[in-house]
Design a protein around this motif. Structure first.
Motif, PDB file in Angstrom:
ATOM      1  N   VAL A  14      48.028  46.458  26.748  1.00  0.00           N
ATOM      2  CA  VAL A  14      47.599  46.499  28.136  1.00  0.00           C
ATOM      3  C   VAL A  14      47.675  45.055  28.620  1.00  0.00           C
ATOM      4  CG1 VAL A  14      45.649  47.045  29.645  1.00  0.00           C
ATOM      5  CG2 VAL A  14      46.051  48.391  27.594  1.00  0.00           C
ATOM      6  N   ASN A  15      48.039  44.853  29.885  1.00  0.00           N
ATOM      7  CA  ASN A  15      48.027  43.490  30.426  1.00  0.00           C
ATOM      8  C   ASN A  15      46.681  42.845  30.129  1.00  0.00           C
ATOM      9  OD1 ASN A  15      50.301  44.485  31.557  1.00  0.00           O
ATOM     10  ND2 ASN A  15      49.570  44.409  33.676  1.00  0.00           N
ATOM     11  N   ALA A  16      46.690  41.573  29.854  1.00  0.00           N
ATOM     12  CA  ALA A  16      45.430  40.894  29.577  1.00  0.00           C
ATOM     13  C   ALA A  16      44.501  41.063  30.776  1.00  0.00           C
ATOM     14  CB  ALA A  16      45.692  39.416  29.348  1.00  0.00           C
ATOM     15  N   ALA A  17      43.366  41.684  30.556  1.00  0.00           N
ATOM     16  CA  ALA A  17      42.432  41.936  31.640  1.00  0.00           C
ATOM     17  C   ALA A  17      41.384  40.846  31.655  1.00  0.00           C
ATOM     18  CB  ALA A  17      41.769  43.300  31.430  1.00  0.00           C
ATOM     19  N   PRO A  18      41.353  40.010  32.710  1.00  0.00           N
ATOM     20  CA  PRO A  18      40.452  38.867  32.706  1.00  0.00           C
ATOM     21  C   PRO A  18      38.976  39.237  32.633  1.00  0.00           C
ATOM     22  CG  PRO A  18      41.872  38.861  34.670  1.00  0.00           C
ATOM     23  CD  PRO A  18      42.209  40.058  33.880  1.00  0.00           C
ATOM     24  N   SER A  30      35.813  46.263  44.455  1.00  0.00           N
ATOM     25  CA  SER A  30      35.420  44.926  44.931  1.00  0.00           C
ATOM     26  C   SER A  30      36.662  44.094  45.254  1.00  0.00           C
ATOM     27  CB  SER A  30      34.524  44.226  43.911  1.00  0.00           C
ATOM     28  OG  SER A  30      35.205  44.078  42.695  1.00  0.00           O
ATOM     29  N   SER A  31      37.757  44.331  44.527  1.00  0.00           N
ATOM     30  CA  SER A  31      39.000  43.618  44.847  1.00  0.00           C
ATOM     31  C   SER A  31      39.469  43.981  46.247  1.00  0.00           C
ATOM     32  CB  SER A  31      40.098  43.991  43.844  1.00  0.00           C
ATOM     33  OG  SER A  31      39.717  43.649  42.534  1.00  0.00           O
ATOM     34  N   PHE A  32      39.355  45.262  46.596  1.00  0.00           N
ATOM     35  CA  PHE A  32      39.804  45.679  47.925  1.00  0.00           C
ATOM     36  C   PHE A  32      38.899  45.149  49.021  1.00  0.00           C
ATOM     37  CE2 PHE A  32      43.540  48.210  48.833  1.00  0.00           C
ATOM     38  CZ  PHE A  32      44.172  48.029  47.615  1.00  0.00           C
ATOM     39  N   ILE A  33      37.622  45.058  48.745  1.00  0.00           N
ATOM     40  CA  ILE A  33      36.722  44.462  49.739  1.00  0.00           C
ATOM     41  C   ILE A  33      37.150  43.014  49.982  1.00  0.00           C
ATOM     42  CG2 ILE A  33      34.336  43.713  50.136  1.00  0.00           C
ATOM     43  CD1 ILE A  33      33.479  46.312  48.613  1.00  0.00           C
ATOM     44  N   GLY A  34      37.523  42.319  48.910  1.00  0.00           N
ATOM     45  CA  GLY A  34      37.974  40.930  49.015  1.00  0.00           C
ATOM     46  C   GLY A  34      39.283  40.768  49.768  1.00  0.00           C
ATOM     47  N   SER A 331      47.892  45.157  38.724  1.00  0.00           N
ATOM     48  CA  SER A 331      48.242  43.782  38.353  1.00  0.00           C
ATOM     49  C   SER A 331      47.005  42.906  38.501  1.00  0.00           C
ATOM     50  CB  SER A 331      49.425  43.262  39.176  1.00  0.00           C
ATOM     51  OG  SER A 331      49.143  43.362  40.539  1.00  0.00           O
ATOM     52  N   TYR A 332      46.986  41.829  37.740  1.00  0.00           N
ATOM     53  CA  TYR A 332      45.793  40.977  37.641  1.00  0.00           C
ATOM     54  C   TYR A 332      46.031  39.670  38.383  1.00  0.00           C
ATOM     55  CZ  TYR A 332      44.566  44.412  34.154  1.00  0.00           C
ATOM     56  OH  TYR A 332      44.285  45.594  33.533  1.00  0.00           O
ATOM     57  N   GLU A 333      45.205  39.399  39.372  1.00  0.00           N
ATOM     58  CA  GLU A 333      45.347  38.178  40.166  1.00  0.00           C
ATOM     59  C   GLU A 333      44.628  37.013  39.479  1.00  0.00           C
ATOM     60  OE1 GLU A 333      47.326  38.139  42.541  1.00  0.00           O
ATOM     61  OE2 GLU A 333      47.450  40.197  43.307  1.00  0.00           O
ATOM     62  N   LYS A 334      45.074  35.813  39.829  1.00  0.00           N
ATOM     63  CA  LYS A 334      44.501  34.612  39.201  1.00  0.00           C
ATOM     64  C   LYS A 334      43.012  34.466  39.470  1.00  0.00           C
ATOM     65  CE  LYS A 334      48.613  31.723  38.880  1.00  0.00           C
ATOM     66  NZ  LYS A 334      49.545  32.588  39.675  1.00  0.00           N
ATOM     67  N   ASN A 335      42.569  34.956  40.655  1.00  0.00           N
ATOM     68  CA  ASN A 335      41.144  34.807  40.984  1.00  0.00           C
ATOM     69  C   ASN A 335      40.281  35.915  40.369  1.00  0.00           C
ATOM     70  OD1 ASN A 335      41.772  37.000  42.551  1.00  0.00           O
ATOM     71  ND2 ASN A 335      41.562  35.934  44.526  1.00  0.00           N
ATOM     72  N   GLY A 336      40.841  36.676  39.451  1.00  0.00           N
ATOM     73  CA  GLY A 336      40.023  37.667  38.743  1.00  0.00           C
ATOM     74  C   GLY A 336      39.969  39.025  39.422  1.00  0.00           C
ATOM     75  N   THR A 337      40.669  39.188  40.527  1.00  0.00           N
ATOM     76  CA  THR A 337      40.693  40.491  41.204  1.00  0.00           C
ATOM     77  C   THR A 337      41.926  41.282  40.766  1.00  0.00           C
ATOM     78  OG1 THR A 337      41.944  39.745  43.137  1.00  0.00           O
ATOM     79  CG2 THR A 337      39.546  39.466  43.206  1.00  0.00           C
ATOM     80  N   LEU A 338      41.951  42.547  41.170  1.00  0.00           N
ATOM     81  CA  LEU A 338      43.071  43.425  40.851  1.00  0.00           C
ATOM     82  C   LEU A 338      43.922  43.663  42.090  1.00  0.00           C
ATOM     83  CD1 LEU A 338      41.186  46.233  38.859  1.00  0.00           C
ATOM     84  CD2 LEU A 338      42.396  44.238  37.932  1.00  0.00           C
ATOM     85  N   SER A 339      45.195  43.929  41.862  1.00  0.00           N
ATOM     86  CA  SER A 339      46.054  44.439  42.931  1.00  0.00           C
ATOM     87  C   SER A 339      46.628  45.776  42.479  1.00  0.00           C
ATOM     88  CB  SER A 339      47.171  43.457  43.262  1.00  0.00           C
ATOM     89  OG  SER A 339      46.668  42.437  44.101  1.00  0.00           O
ATOM     90  N   ASP A 367      48.604  49.164  48.698  1.00  0.00           N
ATOM     91  CA  ASP A 367      48.574  50.255  49.666  1.00  0.00           C
ATOM     92  C   ASP A 367      47.314  51.090  49.396  1.00  0.00           C
ATOM     93  OD1 ASP A 367      48.993  52.870  50.850  1.00  0.00           O
ATOM     94  OD2 ASP A 367      51.047  52.211  51.231  1.00  0.00           O
ATOM     95  N   GLY A 368      46.483  51.198  50.429  1.00  0.00           N
ATOM     96  CA  GLY A 368      45.187  51.860  50.254  1.00  0.00           C
ATOM     97  C   GLY A 368      45.270  53.342  49.942  1.00  0.00           C
ATOM     98  N   LYS A 369      46.370  53.980  50.278  1.00  0.00           N
ATOM     99  CA  LYS A 369      46.497  55.405  49.982  1.00  0.00           C
ATOM    100  C   LYS A 369      46.562  55.618  48.476  1.00  0.00           C
ATOM    101  CE  LYS A 369      50.234  55.502  52.782  1.00  0.00           C
ATOM    102  NZ  LYS A 369      50.215  54.145  53.376  1.00  0.00           N
ATOM    103  N   GLY A 370      47.247  54.674  47.799  1.00  0.00           N
ATOM    104  CA  GLY A 370      47.312  54.750  46.341  1.00  0.00           C
ATOM    105  C   GLY A 370      46.060  54.178  45.689  1.00  0.00           C
ATOM    106  N   ALA A 371      45.617  53.018  46.187  1.00  0.00           N
ATOM    107  CA  ALA A 371      44.472  52.353  45.548  1.00  0.00           C
ATOM    108  C   ALA A 371      43.188  53.164  45.732  1.00  0.00           C
ATOM    109  CB  ALA A 371      44.298  50.952  46.115  1.00  0.00           C
ATOM    110  N   GLY A 372      43.012  53.766  46.920  1.00  0.00           N
ATOM    111  CA  GLY A 372      41.829  54.599  47.148  1.00  0.00           C
ATOM    112  C   GLY A 372      41.812  55.771  46.172  1.00  0.00           C
ATOM    113  N   ALA A 373      42.969  56.405  46.019  1.00  0.00           N
ATOM    114  CA  ALA A 373      43.063  57.534  45.075  1.00  0.00           C
ATOM    115  C   ALA A 373      42.838  57.052  43.646  1.00  0.00           C
ATOM    116  CB  ALA A 373      44.421  58.214  45.209  1.00  0.00           C
ATOM    117  N   PHE A 374      43.314  55.851  43.330  1.00  0.00           N
ATOM    118  CA  PHE A 374      43.075  55.320  41.987  1.00  0.00           C
ATOM    119  C   PHE A 374      41.574  55.104  41.739  1.00  0.00           C
ATOM    120  CE2 PHE A 374      42.156  51.693  39.210  1.00  0.00           C
ATOM    121  CZ  PHE A 374      42.568  52.258  38.010  1.00  0.00           C
TER     122      PHE A 374
END
Ligand SMILES: *[C@@H]1O[C@H](CO)[C@@H](O)[C@H](O)[C@H]1NC(C)=O
Ligand SMILES: *[C@@H]1O[C@H](CO)[C@@H](O)[C@H](O)[C@H]1NC(C)=O
Ligand SMILES: *[C@@H]1O[C@H](CO)[C@@H](O)[C@H](O)[C@H]1NC(C)=O
Ligand SMILES: *[C@@H]1O[C@H](CO)[C@@H](O)[C@H](O)[C@H]1NC(C)=O
Ligand SMILES: *[C@@H]1O[C@H](CO)[C@@H](O)[C@H](O)[C@H]1NC(C)=O
Ligand SMILES: *[C@@H]1O[C@H](CO)[C@@H](O)[C@H](O)[C@H]1NC(C)=O
Length: 384
Positions: A14-18, A30-34, A331-339, A367-374
């Motif tokens: 699995v991708n390294a999860a920070p 919380s990533s989406f709120i950000g 995907s994992y962003e440098k600031n610790g959030t997800l995309s 895309d929120g349609k996918g991320a919301g469902a996720f």
């Protein structure tokens, strides 16, 4: 299950999860709120809002829950007006916010008057909505005359059903009207052999849409996200539809037979679902495993199992699909959030509805349609 446990039990890398102690649902929330997506009455914003709310609910996270609650509250003014909603513009997409409003009305003890007024306005619009000859709501007026799309069933009919369950539980006319919407889409778009449904149909006589089948009026292809919306609409409507009415058994059959079709259509190698799902397109050049549809089917399987609508044969396929979501589409962003990756931006019957059309639409990141469902799928998975 915490991400760290997932990492241990997942066989492949699995991708390294920070922030490995977070849950994917709340982490994505919380990533989406950000990311500061707009807070408005658009259906996409409200799918994200529901994802955040489901993540919050499963983990008892008061911070996230109040974020979702405040967002909905900010959309409705004190007198019950839904900001930027035009009651004379007839688009089923704009009904979707009603689910969020009713959720927080109920959660708050069913006393917030502004929510009651707002929901009643949406509901009243349905009484005026343009319909085709058989009684199906137009997807949008005047753009799509007499057309029903699977997407529209999700946008409006879950709200219609939830509203009826709260405010008019004895209104049999409304209950019959709700199931009629599902009956019509089934009659015109379901392929009984594959178990899957075409994106929509044109109920005009004679047909006007370039893509309409001469007999059924159906569009030619099965688009994964439309089926995903429909699958969720069935699942959520079943929870509020009176079991004593004959429509209940039909809805349940629609749900379980669609689930069986989805099981057959699942890509055995990856565990995901193709953007264009009907034969002969799975695996064809240009087609791909799409993340919003895959997230919606995963959510539907997991919740369907939890509610006892689906049997244990769905467990392993759902787990395989969930694993794909977390390994391929995050995907994992440098600031610790997800995309969030791999969601097709749109699929519209304002096109020729061909295979070439669907595969030519670009993918979008976050895309929120996918991320919301996720978020919903992850919240269901983490309940286990
Ligand atoms: C709520 O979720 C956020 C985002 O994952 C997290 O930072 C926070 O610690 C959580 N709060 C609680 C009380 O679990
Ligand atoms: C974290 O980084 C992503 C990607 O650059 C950005 O979109 C997001 O807004 C950032 N989040 C915060 C909370 O700064
Ligand atoms: C019951 O539902 C029908 C159909 O939606 C609607 O026209 C009617 O006004 C409703 N009746 C009541 C008493 O609200
Ligand atoms: C229905 O599905 C079967 C099995 O995938 C397929 O062979 C047939 O062509 C489909 N029919 C239509 C009208 O798409
Ligand atoms: C974890 O996420 C926070 C933001 O929520 C970030 O500040 C921190 O750097 C991340 N930790 C790691 C190890 O990346
Ligand atoms: C349908 O539209 C797509 C672009 O969206 C185009 O590539 C294709 O050639 C069109 N097909 C027909 C039969 O017009």
């Amino acid at each position: 299950m915490r991400v760290s446990t997932l990492l241990l039990t997942g066989a492949t890398a699995v991708n390294a999860a920070p922030n490995a102690s977070d849950f994917f649902s709340t982490w994505m929330a919380s990533s989406f709120i950000g990311k500061k997506h707009p807070i408005d009455n658009h259906y996409v914003s409200n799918v994200i809002n529901e994802g955040i709310r489901q993540a919050a609910t499963v983990h008892n996270n008061a911070t996230l829950l109040s974020w979702a609650s405040n967002a909905i509250s900010s959309l409705v003014t004190a007198d019950g007006t839904i900001q930027n909603w035009d009651p004379t513009f007839y688009s089923l997409d704009d009904q979707r916010v009603g689910n969020n409003i009713l959720y927080f009305w109920n959660l708050g003890g069913r006393k917030e008057k502004k929510y009651e007024i707002a929901a009643a306005s949406l509901r009243a619009q349905l009484d005026r909505f343009p319909r085709n000859a058989e009684g199906g709501f137009w997807h949008r007026s005047p753009t799509y005359p007499n057309q029903m799309w699977l997407d529209g069933i999700y946008m409006a009919d879950q709200f219609y059903a939830t509203y009826t369950s709260y405010f008019q539980p004895d209104n049999t006319t409304a209950w019959n009207d709700i199931v009629l919407q599902f009956d019509l889409i089934e009659k015109h778009t379901r392929n009984k052999t594959s178990g899957l449904l075409a994106h929509g149909y044109d109920g005009s006589n004679p047909h006007k849409a370039v893509w309409a089948d001469p007999v059924t009026g159906a569009s030619p292809n099965v688009w994964d996200r439309a089926v995903g919306w429909y699958f969720i609409a069935l699942l959520e409507t079943l929870q509020v539809y009176p079991t004593a009415l004959p429509g209940y058994a039909r809805l349940k059959t629609y749900f379980t037979t669609l689930a069986a079709g989805l099981l057959k259509a699942q890509d055995k190698a990856s565990g995901g679902w193709w953007l264009v799902m009907n034969e002969p397109y799975p695996g064809k050049p240009g087609n791909y495993i799409e993340s919003s549809g895959t997230a919606m089917f995963t959510y539907g399987f997991l919740k369907g199992i939890r509610l006892g609508l689906l049997g244990k044969e769905y467990k392993a396929p759902a787990a395989k699909a969930y694993k794909l979501l977390t390994e391929k589409f995050i995907s994992y962003e440098k600031n610790g959030t997800l995309s969030w990756e791999g969601t097709v931006s749109v699929g519209s019957l304002n096109s020729n509805a061909s295979y070439e059309y669907y595969i030519g639409v670009p993918l979008g990141q976050n895309d929120g349609k996918g991320a919301g469902a996720f978020m919903m799928a992850a919240a269901e998975y983490e309940r286990l």
